[in-house]
Design an enzyme around this catalytic site. Structure first.
Site, PDB file in Angstrom:
ATOM      1  CG  ASP A  44      -7.806  -4.356   3.790  1.00 64.21           C
ATOM      2  OD1 ASP A  44      -7.598  -4.357   5.023  1.00 64.21           O
ATOM      3  OD2 ASP A  44      -8.242  -3.378   3.171  1.00 64.21           O
ATOM      4  CE  LYS A  74     -12.687   2.199   6.457  1.00 64.02           C
ATOM      5  NZ  LYS A  74     -11.665   2.779   5.586  1.00 64.02           N
ATOM      6  CE  LYS A 116      12.028 -12.838 -11.966  1.00 61.32           C
ATOM      7  NZ  LYS A 116      12.953 -12.451 -12.992  1.00 61.32           N
ATOM      8  CE  LYS A 142     -11.458  -1.401  10.574  1.00 59.05           C
ATOM      9  NZ  LYS A 142     -10.156  -1.455   9.885  1.00 59.05           N
ATOM     10  CG  ASN A 169      -1.957  -0.955   1.247  1.00 62.06           C
ATOM     11  OD1 ASN A 169      -2.410  -1.372   0.183  1.00 62.06           O
ATOM     12  ND2 ASN A 169      -2.398  -1.362   2.420  1.00 62.06           N
TER      13      ASN A 169
HETATM   14  N1  CTP Z   1      -6.339  -1.778   9.727  1.00 61.22           N
HETATM   15  C1  CTP Z   1      -5.848  -2.876  10.440  1.00 61.22           C
HETATM   16  N2  CTP Z   1      -5.770  -4.093   9.842  1.00 61.22           N
HETATM   17  C2  CTP Z   1      -6.176  -4.279   8.574  1.00 61.22           C
HETATM   18  C3  CTP Z   1      -6.700  -3.186   7.845  1.00 61.22           C
HETATM   19  C4  CTP Z   1      -6.751  -1.949   8.461  1.00 61.22           C
HETATM   20  O1  CTP Z   1      -5.477  -2.706  11.598  1.00 61.22           O
HETATM   21  N3  CTP Z   1      -6.088  -5.484   8.025  1.00 61.22           N
HETATM   22  C5  CTP Z   1      -6.433  -0.458  10.387  1.00 61.22           C
HETATM   23  C6  CTP Z   1      -5.561   0.619   9.776  1.00 61.22           C
HETATM   24  O2  CTP Z   1      -4.295   0.670  10.375  1.00 61.22           O
HETATM   25  C7  CTP Z   1      -6.376   1.871  10.023  1.00 61.22           C
HETATM   26  C8  CTP Z   1      -7.789   1.403  10.016  1.00 61.22           C
HETATM   27  O3  CTP Z   1      -7.742  -0.014  10.245  1.00 61.22           O
HETATM   28  O4  CTP Z   1      -6.117   2.430  11.300  1.00 61.22           O
HETATM   29  C9  CTP Z   1      -8.567   1.664   8.741  1.00 61.22           C
HETATM   30  O5  CTP Z   1      -7.957   1.083   7.671  1.00 61.22           O
HETATM   31  P1  CTP Z   1      -8.623   1.037   6.212  1.00 61.22           P
HETATM   32  O6  CTP Z   1      -7.774   0.208   5.333  1.00 61.22           O
HETATM   33  O7  CTP Z   1      -8.913   2.424   5.774  1.00 61.22           O
HETATM   34  O8  CTP Z   1      -9.963   0.348   6.510  1.00 61.22           O
HETATM   35  P2  CTP Z   1     -10.509  -1.044   6.176  1.00 61.22           P
HETATM   36  O9  CTP Z   1     -11.170  -1.520   7.412  1.00 61.22           O
HETATM   37  O10 CTP Z   1      -9.461  -1.930   5.608  1.00 61.22           O
HETATM   38  O11 CTP Z   1     -11.650  -0.713   5.138  1.00 61.22           O
HETATM   39  P3  CTP Z   1     -11.638  -0.498   3.543  1.00 61.22           P
HETATM   40  O12 CTP Z   1     -10.383  -1.120   3.015  1.00 61.22           O
HETATM   41  O13 CTP Z   1     -12.881  -1.159   3.142  1.00 61.22           O
HETATM   42  O14 CTP Z   1     -11.689   1.011   3.355  1.00 61.22           O
END
Ligand code: CTP
Length: 400
Positions: A278, A336, A288, A340, A209
């Site tokens: 994610d 969120k 490879k 969460k 990312n």
């Molecule tokens: N986060 C986490 N673990 C993951 C994904 C996200 O701890 N696997 C945490 C990030 O560090 C951030 C928050 O969740 O503080 C939001 O992350 P984001 O990627 O924006 O949200 P998602 O829940 O993954 O939702 P989406 O991808 O659908 O926007």
């Protein structure tokens, strides 16, 4: 904290200028030495005589008036000041300083000083939201100027929105915290996650990312300065960790998950700035992968949502998440926060200039679990780190 501090208060021409008299009075009551500079327009709203009576010192208004003292005024005040606070700061003042224009005593003094300069904007909400003004604020924030406010509410012109000058009492509190170099996180353990995670496909390829790690490193550095024990669980970045933090390097989301879960029970605060992947490739190829004709499909499986799991487990810890969004920023972030089980979430609109990954500035909104929302105008990531920590300190309670 402000006893004997040398503070220059700059006043620009805006209706909020009347509040500056209260600001000067409050600063003096705290024991500060205050000198006042007024622009020509400020004198249309409030007289130098008022400020002279309150500050106990001649008000500086003009570059070219016959000097009362042997020093050149803008240089002597610039050197004398430990802090400058410009309240109210108009769009015109901000624009001039951002463009390097020094055409009156106030802008010249700001240009010549090495002191800490705090800008307290006050203007009509449409002016404040004008992209030119926002750009100027961002550029000054990048150069290290501190911004305090504006607050939201009903404005003198009848409009509603961001643009009100912060109250003098709040400005004084802010100046005190600047002067104090607060230690309000002593005996607290703060876990910060930062940077991206990487999910390898084969020995040479990975999915990741966009994240520079700067926001998380700024928070870690600010928390350490404020006395916390800081554990910084970081994905791969190209930046130096701040002094006095315990760096725990990780690569994948699952490694981050393990380290975070290990430290979590003994933490008071977790701030998750990391851009966690994610998903990860379902299969890792030890060799490879060689190219072939036609399409190539990667099957991905879900990584654990670290923050959501912490939300389910938390026992009194303060949990802060980040949400990088490109649409419905506030709604998605609020969602969120709720799902969460967070205490605070910082929502960034990644489509806006001055917000997001690689830069030194950020902007967005700070949402709390009670439905409160605070706008975070463009500012340095270091300043934003302190604002987030101020809110966390409040949540930790009075003994923090
Ligand atoms: N986060 C986490 N673990 C993951 C994904 C996200 O701890 N696997 C945490 C990030 O560090 C951030 C928050 O969740 O503080 C939001 O992350 P984001 O990627 O924006 O949200 P998602 O829940 O993954 O939702 P989406 O991808 O659908 O926007």
């Amino acid at each position: 904290m402000l006893q004997d501090k040398r503070i220059v208060v700059g006043i620009c021409g805006g209706i909020a200028a009347y509040k500056s008299a209260d600001l000067v009075s409050r600063l003096r009551k705290k024991g500060a030495q205050v000198r006042v500079i007024m622009t020509a327009n400020a004198q249309e709203f409030i007289t130098p005589l008022t400020l002279r009576s309150i500050s106990g010192y001649k008000v500086a208004t003009d570059m070219f008036s016959c000097p009362q003292e042997w020093e050149i005024q803008h240089i002597s005040l610039a050197q004398w000041a430990e802090y400058m606070v410009i309240a109210p700061a108009t769009a015109n003042f901000i624009g001039k300083v951002a463009s390097g224009i020094a055409d009156d005593l106030l802008t010249t003094t700001v240009m010549a000083t090495k002191s800490t300069v705090v800008i307290v904007p006050a203007m009509n909400t449409n002016m404040y939201n004008n992209p030119i003004v926002q750009r100027n604020i961002q550029s000054l924030a990048r150069d290290g100027y501190l911004f305090f406010g504006p607050a939201s509410g009903s404005l003198a012109c009848g409009d509603e929105g961001a643009g009100r000058m912060e109250e003098p009492s709040a400005i004084v509190e802010y100046m005190e915290s600047l002067a104090a170099g607060k230690k309000d996180f002593e005996n607290r353990t703060v876990l910060v996650t930062a940077g991206p995670t990487r999910e390898a496909l084969d020995p040479v390829r990975f999915l990741t990312n966009a994240s520079s790690g700067k926001m998380g490193y700024s928070i870690a550095g600010a928390a350490a300065k404020r006395g916390a024990r800081v554990i910084l669980v970081s994905g791969p970045t190209n930046i130096e960790p701040p002094p006095s933090v315990e760096l725990v390097p990780v690569v994948t989301a699952r490694e981050m998950y393990e380290k975070v879960m290990h430290y979590f029970p003994n933490c008071d605060v977790v701030i998750k700035t990391a851009a966690v992947s994610d998903y990860r490739p379902a299969v890792y190829s030890g060799e490879k992968i060689k190219k072939t004709e036609g399409r190539f499909t990667i099957e991905m499986v879900r990584n654990p949502d670290i923050l959501a799991e912490l939300g389910g487990k938390k026992k009194g810890q303060v949990l802060v998440g980040f949400a990088a969004e490109s649409t419905n920023v506030i709604d998605y972030a609020r969602d969120k926060l709720r799902k969460k089980n967070l205490d605070l979430i910082v929502a960034n609109d990644i489509t806006r200039e001055g917000a997001g990954f690689a830069g030194d500035t950020n902007q967005g909104y700070l949402l709390d679990a009670k439905g409160g929302i605070q706008q975070l105008p463009a500012m340095t990531k270091a300043r934003m780190a302190d604002i987030i920590l101020d809110r966390v300190a409040l949540l930790l309670g009075k003994d923090s």
